[in-house]
Motif scaffolding. Structure first.
Motif, short mmCIF file in Angstrom:
data_model
loop_
_atom_site.label_atom_id
_atom_site.label_comp_id
_atom_site.label_asym_id
_atom_site.label_seq_id
_atom_site.Cartn_x
_atom_site.Cartn_y
_atom_site.Cartn_z
N GLU A 145 0.88 -0.59 0.28
CA GLU A 145 0.17 0.01 -0.11
C GLU A 145 0.98 1.16 -0.28
O GLU A 145 0.18 2.44 -0.96
N ASN A 146 1.98 0.94 0.92
CA ASN A 146 2.94 2.52 0.87
C ASN A 146 3.38 2.06 -0.73
O ASN A 146 4.16 4.01 -0.71
N MET A 147 3.73 1.07 -1.62
CA MET A 147 4.31 1.48 -2.82
C MET A 147 3.42 2.31 -3.22
O MET A 147 3.95 3.16 -4.36
N LEU A 148 2.30 1.59 -2.88
CA LEU A 148 1.38 2.57 -4.59
C LEU A 148 1.16 4.19 -3.79
O LEU A 148 0.73 4.67 -4.64
N ARG A 149 1.16 4.67 -2.43
CA ARG A 149 0.52 6.03 -1.83
C ARG A 149 2.19 6.57 -2.99
O ARG A 149 2.03 7.59 -3.10
N ALA A 150 3.22 5.85 -2.75
CA ALA A 150 4.69 6.87 -3.00
C ALA A 150 4.41 6.78 -4.36
O ALA A 150 4.62 7.73 -4.92
N HIS A 151 4.10 5.77 -5.56
CA HIS A 151 3.91 5.86 -7.03
C HIS A 151 3.05 7.03 -7.19
O HIS A 151 3.26 7.87 -8.12
#
Length: 185
Positions: A131-137
């Motif tokens: 989820e954090n990867m998606l938010r950062a993306h």
């Protein structure tokens, strides 16, 4: 070209060393930030140490110095990369939590709409990490895993590390010295 290079506490300090060596060879101005977690990992892994990394930087900034030049959007750079990027640093970037210089510089990079590359090293990925990867993306970062390819027939650990270095540098339009691309003879 001027880049900020962050090194956080994920295992894989040799990835940072490879990127810094390539940037030095290419004549890129590097502003280095090494987190306290990365310093602990260096000690535990027994590979490249802080002096090996700092010797390759144009400037070294203390991770506790939130007044450093790289903490301001008025300090122009061509972007930032964090290699390796720990799950904790990923979470800070994704959530905009800037409690140290590494996270603050990443926040500035995003707010100024500059390229930010996160080379995530920790496996397996938990749901919060994904989820954090998606938010950062979604905030504008490029999220990469430190996952080498094999089509270039690597014959050493150095060649495996070099693949990741080349892919990271591609994100900034830079060619890693000696990297053989798919389809090259």
């Amino acid at each position: 070209m001027k880049l900020v290079v962050g090194v956080s506490g994920g295992s894989g300090i040799p990835y940072a060393l490879g990127v810094l060596q390539a940037l030095r060879t290419l004549g890129v101005e590097v502003h280095l930030i090494v987190s306290s977690g990365a310093k602990r990992v260096m000690s535990a892994e027994g590979g490249p140490q802080l002096a090996d990394l700092t010797a390759l930087a144009s400037a070294v900034h203390d991770d506790r110095d939130l007044a450093a030049s790289v903490a301001s959007g008025s300090f122009r750079t061509d972007g930032m990369l964090i290699v390796p990027c720990s799950a904790g640093t990923l979470a800070k970037v994704a959530q905009g939590f800037a409690d140290n210089l590494l996270a603050r510089a990443a926040h500035v990079t995003l707010k100024e709409r500059r390229r930010l590359v996160l080379v995530v090293r920790e496996d397996p990925f938990s749901r919060p990490m994904i989820e954090n990867m998606l938010r950062a993306h979604d905030a504008g970062a490029t999220v990469m895993s430190a996952s080498p390819g094999f089509y270039h027939a690597p014959d050493s650990v150095s060649a495996l590390l070099g693949f990741v270095t080349a892919r990271v540098l591609d994100q900034f339009g830079l060619d890693a010295p000696g990297f053989r691309r798919w389809g090259d003879a």
